[in-house]
Write a protein that holds these residues in place. Sequence first.
Motif, PDB file in Angstrom:
ATOM      1  N   SER A 294     -20.735  -7.286  75.021  1.00 23.53           N
ATOM      2  CA  SER A 294     -19.651  -7.572  73.223  1.00 23.53           C
ATOM      3  C   SER A 294     -19.592  -8.180  72.013  1.00 23.53           C
ATOM      4  N   LEU A 295     -19.699  -9.887  72.586  1.00 22.05           N
ATOM      5  CA  LEU A 295     -19.638 -10.667  72.214  1.00 22.05           C
ATOM      6  C   LEU A 295     -20.159 -10.736  70.800  1.00 22.05           C
ATOM      7  N   LYS A 296     -19.682 -10.780  69.180  1.00 23.83           N
ATOM      8  CA  LYS A 296     -20.399 -10.653  68.174  1.00 23.83           C
ATOM      9  C   LYS A 296     -20.641 -11.975  67.911  1.00 23.83           C
ATOM     10  N   VAL A 297     -22.471 -11.612  67.515  1.00 21.33           N
ATOM     11  CA  VAL A 297     -22.560 -13.027  67.283  1.00 21.33           C
ATOM     12  C   VAL A 297     -23.424 -13.098  65.694  1.00 21.33           C
ATOM     13  N   GLY A 298     -23.177 -14.390  65.028  1.00 22.65           N
ATOM     14  CA  GLY A 298     -23.275 -14.324  63.656  1.00 22.65           C
ATOM     15  C   GLY A 298     -22.566 -15.014  63.359  1.00 22.65           C
ATOM     16  N   ASP A 299     -22.420 -14.742  61.418  1.00 29.14           N
ATOM     17  CA  ASP A 299     -22.075 -15.955  60.902  1.00 29.14           C
ATOM     18  C   ASP A 299     -20.758 -17.025  61.009  1.00 29.14           C
ATOM     19  N   PRO A 300     -21.126 -18.001  61.242  1.00 31.00           N
ATOM     20  CA  PRO A 300     -19.621 -19.162  61.921  1.00 31.00           C
ATOM     21  C   PRO A 300     -17.933 -19.550  60.602  1.00 31.00           C
ATOM     22  N   MET A 301     -18.681 -19.044  59.389  1.00 35.16           N
ATOM     23  CA  MET A 301     -17.459 -18.524  58.765  1.00 35.16           C
ATOM     24  C   MET A 301     -17.350 -17.426  59.232  1.00 35.16           C
ATOM     25  N   ASP A 302     -17.979 -16.747  59.530  1.00 38.32           N
ATOM     26  CA  ASP A 302     -15.831 -15.088  59.347  1.00 38.32           C
ATOM     27  C   ASP A 302     -15.481 -14.978  60.229  1.00 38.32           C
ATOM     28  N   GLU A 303     -14.429 -14.739  59.996  1.00 37.40           N
ATOM     29  CA  GLU A 303     -13.906 -14.482  61.002  1.00 37.40           C
ATOM     30  C   GLU A 303     -13.835 -13.866  61.796  1.00 37.40           C
ATOM     31  N   ASP A 344     -33.245 -14.061  61.655  1.00 40.37           N
ATOM     32  CA  ASP A 344     -34.285 -14.702  61.387  1.00 40.37           C
ATOM     33  C   ASP A 344     -34.576 -16.546  60.933  1.00 40.37           C
ATOM     34  N   THR A 345     -33.205 -16.551  60.596  1.00 38.21           N
ATOM     35  CA  THR A 345     -32.921 -17.778  59.979  1.00 38.21           C
ATOM     36  C   THR A 345     -31.528 -18.510  60.986  1.00 38.21           C
ATOM     37  N   GLY A 346     -31.981 -19.669  61.182  1.00 38.70           N
ATOM     38  CA  GLY A 346     -30.860 -20.556  61.768  1.00 38.70           C
ATOM     39  C   GLY A 346     -30.692 -20.325  63.139  1.00 38.70           C
ATOM     40  N   TYR A 347     -30.222 -21.034  64.403  1.00 37.59           N
ATOM     41  CA  TYR A 347     -30.058 -21.375  65.680  1.00 37.59           C
ATOM     42  C   TYR A 347     -29.212 -20.348  66.704  1.00 37.59           C
ATOM     43  N   PHE A 348     -29.390 -19.346  66.877  1.00 33.33           N
ATOM     44  CA  PHE A 348     -29.272 -18.489  67.606  1.00 33.33           C
ATOM     45  C   PHE A 348     -29.518 -18.104  69.002  1.00 33.33           C
ATOM     46  N   TYR A 349     -28.689 -18.026  69.914  1.00 29.48           N
ATOM     47  CA  TYR A 349     -28.768 -17.480  71.132  1.00 29.48           C
ATOM     48  C   TYR A 349     -28.348 -16.178  71.257  1.00 29.48           C
ATOM     49  N   GLU A 350     -28.499 -15.545  72.443  1.00 30.63           N
ATOM     50  CA  GLU A 350     -27.738 -13.730  72.618  1.00 30.63           C
ATOM     51  C   GLU A 350     -26.392 -15.012  73.925  1.00 30.63           C
ATOM     52  N   PRO A 351     -25.284 -14.201  73.718  1.00 32.44           N
ATOM     53  CA  PRO A 351     -24.731 -14.338  74.852  1.00 32.44           C
ATOM     54  C   PRO A 351     -25.599 -13.448  76.126  1.00 32.44           C
ATOM     55  N   THR A 352     -25.518 -14.350  77.354  1.00 38.64           N
ATOM     56  CA  THR A 352     -26.818 -14.632  78.310  1.00 38.64           C
ATOM     57  C   THR A 352     -25.616 -14.169  79.582  1.00 38.64           C
ATOM     58  N   VAL A 353     -26.632 -13.567  80.408  1.00 32.48           N
ATOM     59  CA  VAL A 353     -25.800 -13.349  81.994  1.00 32.48           C
ATOM     60  C   VAL A 353     -27.075 -12.946  83.276  1.00 32.48           C
ATOM     61  N   LEU A 354     -27.253 -13.818  83.839  1.00 33.97           N
ATOM     62  CA  LEU A 354     -28.119 -14.683  85.068  1.00 33.97           C
ATOM     63  C   LEU A 354     -28.115 -13.813  86.090  1.00 33.97           C
ATOM     64  N   THR A 355     -28.629 -13.045  86.810  1.00 33.00           N
ATOM     65  CA  THR A 355     -28.205 -13.214  88.248  1.00 33.00           C
ATOM     66  C   THR A 355     -29.549 -13.676  89.335  1.00 33.00           C
ATOM     67  N   GLY A 356     -29.354 -13.690  90.643  1.00 34.72           N
ATOM     68  CA  GLY A 356     -30.449 -13.694  91.330  1.00 34.72           C
ATOM     69  C   GLY A 356     -31.005 -14.998  91.651  1.00 34.72           C
ATOM     70  N   ILE A 357     -30.069 -16.648  91.522  1.00 36.28           N
ATOM     71  CA  ILE A 357     -30.952 -17.462  91.017  1.00 36.28           C
ATOM     72  C   ILE A 357     -31.190 -18.538  92.552  1.00 36.28           C
ATOM     73  N   THR A 358     -31.850 -19.003  92.377  1.00 38.06           N
ATOM     74  CA  THR A 358     -32.761 -19.989  93.589  1.00 38.06           C
ATOM     75  C   THR A 358     -32.496 -20.789  93.096  1.00 38.06           C
ATOM     76  N   PRO A 359     -32.518 -22.138  93.956  1.00 33.99           N
ATOM     77  CA  PRO A 359     -33.414 -23.165  93.890  1.00 33.99           C
ATOM     78  C   PRO A 359     -34.227 -24.053  94.041  1.00 33.99           C
ATOM     79  N   ALA A 360     -34.958 -22.740  93.304  1.00 32.01           N
ATOM     80  CA  ALA A 360     -36.570 -23.148  92.282  1.00 32.01           C
ATOM     81  C   ALA A 360     -36.291 -23.054  91.297  1.00 32.01           C
ATOM     82  N   MET A 361     -35.097 -23.390  91.152  1.00 27.12           N
ATOM     83  CA  MET A 361     -35.509 -21.813  89.167  1.00 27.12           C
ATOM     84  C   MET A 361     -34.702 -23.636  88.669  1.00 27.12           C
ATOM     85  N   ARG A 362     -34.980 -24.632  87.356  1.00 30.94           N
ATOM     86  CA  ARG A 362     -34.638 -25.178  86.617  1.00 30.94           C
ATOM     87  C   ARG A 362     -33.053 -25.891  86.458  1.00 30.94           C
TER      88      ARG A 362
END
Length: 462
Positions: A294-303, A344-362
């Motif tokens: 539910s976090l809003k990703v966007g222009d950091p200048m927007d309040e 499409d511009t800027g270096y954005f990435y979605e808030p992400t949740v991962l499960t099932g992590i194993t030692p084989a993963m970096r």
Amino acid sequence: MPIASVNPATGEVLETFEPLDDAGLDRRLALAEAAFHDYRTTTFVSRAALMHRAADLLDQDQEAVARTMTEEMGKPLAAARAEAAKCAKAMRWYADNAEALLADEHPAAADVADAGAARAYVRYRPLGAVLAVMPWNFPFWQVIRFAAPALMAGNVGLLKHASNVPRTAVAIEELFRRAGFPEGCFQTLLIGSGAVEGVIRDRRVAAVTLTGSEPAGRAVAAAAADEVKKAVLELGGSDPYVVMPSADLAGAVRIAVRARAQNNGQSCIAAKRFIVHTDVYGAFTAAFTEAMQSLKVGDPMDEDTDVGPLASRQGRDDLEELVEDARTHGARVECGGGRPMGWDTGYFYEPTVLTGITPAMRIHQEETFGPVATVYRVAGLDEAVALANDTPFGLSSNVWTRDEAEQERFVRDIQAGGVFFNGMTASHPALPFGGVKRSGFGRELSGHGIREFCNVTTVWIG
């Protein structure tokens, strides 16, 4: 090559700066040496007056300072304002407390007599010019938490800031100049990383402090050790966030989102690995995933923006590689996992949740510098402690439990520089900050931090 300030939300070049040439760098080092000769003899009262003046100016300039930080590295504007306010608070704290923190220490009379002295005491004296190699993620705070104690102790400062925040670096030097600190007491060195070793090795530099990556820390520590100079390192972190059955689950979820997404996920002390007891795993993971999504990703200048862009294209690409590697090796993507739609511009990435992590993963061992959380299920306290310690880093940790016996066990066994219960890791001028293992050595903040760059002098009088 010019040093460029680039807006990570748009990719636009804001301003460029010419780096110092050899002659310019030498002039600045000579000026630091000359400034220390006189500044070291000033009183705590006079230093405190200057530091209070700098804090007042920073409060007055808060909006402009915040906008500079947001434009250069992408943190939400509200977070940038809070960072500026925190810096002013720390400056006042050291102005008010430095004299007491560095007061002469007097051994017991019996010990003085046993040492064969009529009088004996310990005095803290400044070392000289201290080089600070600082990162971009908290571009004002990382500098002030070094500069305020260093200047109050009577040292002078040299700042080599991250190359993507040159406007902030220049603004910090200007702040101390406007406050009335003598010329040369605090200077920004607009140089590339390749020039850092030469500055460390210069006879006019007494010590070095670095906050940054492990490779950078290794290089700085090696040069300082070769020159037999004091160094303090605060490096990466992969902080655990442990949730036990007695936790306030709603509070643990709410704070977990803040602890992971703060500063767009780009914080050494952000919670990164969420280690959840099986009894509450399902409820926590579902609520945490929903809140992250539910976090809003966007222009950091927007309040109303919660998460802005990552600070650089390389940072986003590195994060994408870690997530893709985890996905390839079987991790489940509960939410996010890519670039957000509509940016499409800027270096954005979605808030992400991962499960099932194993030692084989970096991602199991490497630090995630962005809004990506990994969630683990554990059967009990022993497994939680073992997993919390299964990392080369040891900066801080977060534990949610209301069981006092469990709290004592975590304090005893977690390998980290801090253990925060029922809340999130945060730095405060009165509390020491630093890590163990590959998170570095030495401490910043509190009395421990101001004494790091002092000559602890024994005075013996027969």
